[in-house]
Design a protein around this motif. Structure first.
Motif, PDB file in Angstrom:
ATOM      1  N   THR A  36      11.459   1.332 -69.399  1.00  0.00           N
ATOM      2  CA  THR A  36      12.452   1.459 -68.335  1.00  0.00           C
ATOM      3  C   THR A  36      13.293   0.198 -68.208  1.00  0.00           C
ATOM      4  OG1 THR A  36      10.950   2.925 -67.131  1.00  0.00           O
ATOM      5  CG2 THR A  36      12.781   1.985 -65.887  1.00  0.00           C
ATOM      6  N   ARG A  37      12.610  -0.967 -68.245  1.00  0.00           N
ATOM      7  CA  ARG A  37      13.301  -2.242 -68.071  1.00  0.00           C
ATOM      8  C   ARG A  37      13.570  -2.956 -69.390  1.00  0.00           C
ATOM      9  NH1 ARG A  37      15.395  -1.317 -63.261  1.00  0.00           N
ATOM     10  NH2 ARG A  37      13.796  -0.746 -61.736  1.00  0.00           N
ATOM     11  N   LEU A  39      -3.397  -4.671 -64.689  1.00  0.00           N
ATOM     12  CA  LEU A  39      -2.692  -3.742 -65.562  1.00  0.00           C
ATOM     13  C   LEU A  39      -2.234  -2.494 -64.809  1.00  0.00           C
ATOM     14  CD1 LEU A  39      -3.764  -5.686 -67.717  1.00  0.00           C
ATOM     15  CD2 LEU A  39      -4.175  -3.718 -69.184  1.00  0.00           C
ATOM     16  N   THR A  40      -2.991  -2.090 -63.817  1.00  0.00           N
ATOM     17  CA  THR A  40      -2.571  -0.944 -63.007  1.00  0.00           C
ATOM     18  C   THR A  40      -1.287  -1.267 -62.254  1.00  0.00           C
ATOM     19  OG1 THR A  40      -4.859  -0.224 -62.740  1.00  0.00           O
ATOM     20  CG2 THR A  40      -3.258   0.636 -61.162  1.00  0.00           C
ATOM     21  N   ARG A  41      -1.220  -2.466 -61.705  1.00  0.00           N
ATOM     22  CA  ARG A  41      -0.008  -2.873 -60.986  1.00  0.00           C
ATOM     23  C   ARG A  41       1.192  -2.929 -61.917  1.00  0.00           C
ATOM     24  NH1 ARG A  41       0.929  -8.302 -57.223  1.00  0.00           N
ATOM     25  NH2 ARG A  41       3.173  -7.966 -56.890  1.00  0.00           N
ATOM     26  N   MET A  77      15.774  -5.590 -63.530  1.00  0.00           N
ATOM     27  CA  MET A  77      15.957  -6.546 -64.632  1.00  0.00           C
ATOM     28  C   MET A  77      15.942  -5.787 -65.957  1.00  0.00           C
ATOM     29  SD  MET A  77      13.503  -9.697 -65.812  1.00  0.00           S
ATOM     30  CE  MET A  77      13.414 -10.319 -64.142  1.00  0.00           C
ATOM     31  N   THR A  78      16.968  -5.962 -66.741  1.00  0.00           N
ATOM     32  CA  THR A  78      17.031  -5.351 -68.063  1.00  0.00           C
ATOM     33  C   THR A  78      17.293  -6.438 -69.093  1.00  0.00           C
ATOM     34  OG1 THR A  78      19.377  -4.864 -67.743  1.00  0.00           O
ATOM     35  CG2 THR A  78      17.812  -3.122 -67.199  1.00  0.00           C
ATOM     36  N   TRP A  79      17.115  -6.062 -70.327  1.00  0.00           N
ATOM     37  CA  TRP A  79      17.302  -7.000 -71.429  1.00  0.00           C
ATOM     38  C   TRP A  79      18.772  -7.363 -71.574  1.00  0.00           C
ATOM     39  CZ3 TRP A  79      13.804  -9.597 -74.055  1.00  0.00           C
ATOM     40  CH2 TRP A  79      14.209 -10.256 -75.230  1.00  0.00           C
ATOM     41  N   ALA A 103       9.361  -1.287 -59.967  1.00  0.00           N
ATOM     42  CA  ALA A 103      10.334  -2.277 -60.423  1.00  0.00           C
ATOM     43  C   ALA A 103      10.041  -2.755 -61.837  1.00  0.00           C
ATOM     44  CB  ALA A 103      10.349  -3.464 -59.459  1.00  0.00           C
ATOM     45  N   LEU A 104       8.864  -2.390 -62.381  1.00  0.00           N
ATOM     46  CA  LEU A 104       8.452  -2.889 -63.690  1.00  0.00           C
ATOM     47  C   LEU A 104       8.210  -1.764 -64.686  1.00  0.00           C
ATOM     48  CD1 LEU A 104       5.928  -5.597 -62.435  1.00  0.00           C
ATOM     49  CD2 LEU A 104       8.291  -5.953 -63.173  1.00  0.00           C
ATOM     50  N   ARG A 105       7.262  -0.891 -64.352  1.00  0.00           N
ATOM     51  CA  ARG A 105       6.936   0.271 -65.199  1.00  0.00           C
ATOM     52  C   ARG A 105       6.549  -0.151 -66.620  1.00  0.00           C
ATOM     53  NH1 ARG A 105       5.286   4.385 -62.719  1.00  0.00           N
ATOM     54  NH2 ARG A 105       5.952   5.771 -64.388  1.00  0.00           N
TER      55      ARG A 105
END
Length: 215
Positions: A87-88, A48-50, A1-3, A56-58
Motif C-alpha cells: 500500500t505504501r 508484527l501484528t501492529r 507516506m509513499t516511495w 497507515a502502514l499495512r
C-alpha cells in the motif's frame, strides 16, 4: 507516506512506532535508506501484528525471516523479519535478540508464510520458536549434528557423506583432516598460467627458476 521515503520521514515513522517505550518496539534506526525496528521476544507478535494491521502502514507481506550470529554477545542471535507494505511501497525490518536457550514466539499466527522461514532459522542457527506448528529441520539431513550458520560451526562439518560401492549405499563417516582446507593463497597452483593472465601475488613461485649466467 509513499516511495521514495526520505531518511527524515523514516526517522519520524520510527519515532512514532517506538512511542517512548509504550509500544511493542524498543528502539529504531534508519540506515541505507531503510527503517529497522527492535522488539523483544515477548513483544514480537504484537509488533508484527501492529505493522500488519495499522491502516497507515499495512506491512501485509512477510518477505523473509532469517538469523544472524554474534557469538561475542550474551544474546548471540538476531532473528530478523523483513516486511513489505504494498500500500505504501515501503520496506522495514524488525530485529529480536535472543540466546541459545530462550525461545522466540512463532509469528505463524500473524503471517502463515513464516512457517518454513522459522524452520530454516531453527535449522541453520538453532533458534527455537515457541508455538511453531512443526519445528523440525528443513535443509539439513535427518540426525544432522549442529547448526551450520553458527560462527563456531566448523567449515568441514562433523561428518562426511559418500557412496560406498561395496555396500551399495550411502555411508556417513567422521570428517578426516583435509590438507587442502589449510588454504595457501601463495601456492603455485592457485595462480594463473604464465602468458594467459596477469600474474597474481605468489605466482612467481610457479615460474621456472632463472638460470645463472654461464650455465
Amino acid at each position: 507516506m509513499t516511495w521514495p521515503a526520505t531518511p527524515a520521514a523514516l526517522d519520524k515513522l520510527g519515532k512514532g512506532l517506538v512511542a517512548k517505550g509504550k509500544g511493542p518496539f524498543t528502539r529504531h534506526q534508519v540506515a541505507f535508506g531503510e527503517l529497522t525496528l527492535w522488539a523483544s521476544p515477548d513483544t514480537v507478535v504484537a509488533a508484527l501484528t501492529r505493522l500488519r494491521d495499522d491502516e497507515a502502514l499495512r506491512f501485509s507481506i512477510l518477505i523473509d525471516v532469517c538469523g544472524a550470529d554474534y557469538p561475542e554477545r550474551a544474546k548471540r542471535f538476531d532473528v530478523v523479519y523483513h516486511l513489505l507494505s504494498m500500500t505504501r511501497n515501503l520496506r522495514c525490518r524488525v530485529k529480536v535478540e535472543t540466546d541459545e536457550d530462550t525461545a522466540v514466539p512463532s509469528v505463524t499466527g500473524v503471517f502463515p508464510s513464516a512457517d518454513w522461514f522459522e524452520r530454516e532459522t531453527f535449522d541453520m542457527y538453532g533458534v527455537f520458536f515457541d508455538g511453531h506448528p512443526d519445528l523440525r529441520r528443513i535443509l539439513t539431513d535427518y540426525g544432522f549434528h549442529g547448526h551450520p550458520l553458527r560462527k563456531d560451526f566448523p567449515m568441514t562439518g562433523y561428518v562426511e557423506v559418500r557412496y560406498d560401492d561395496e555396500l551399495k549405499r550411502v555411508v556417513y563417516e567422521p570428517v578426516k583432516s583435509v590438507e587442502w582446507r589449510n588454504w595457501d593463497f601463495l601456492s603455485p597452483w592457485e595462480g594463473a598460467e604464465p602468458g594467459y593472465a596477469p600474474l597474481l601475488p605468489g605466482d612467481q613461485k610457479a615460474l621456472p627458476a632463472a638460470k645463472e649466467p654461464g650455465k
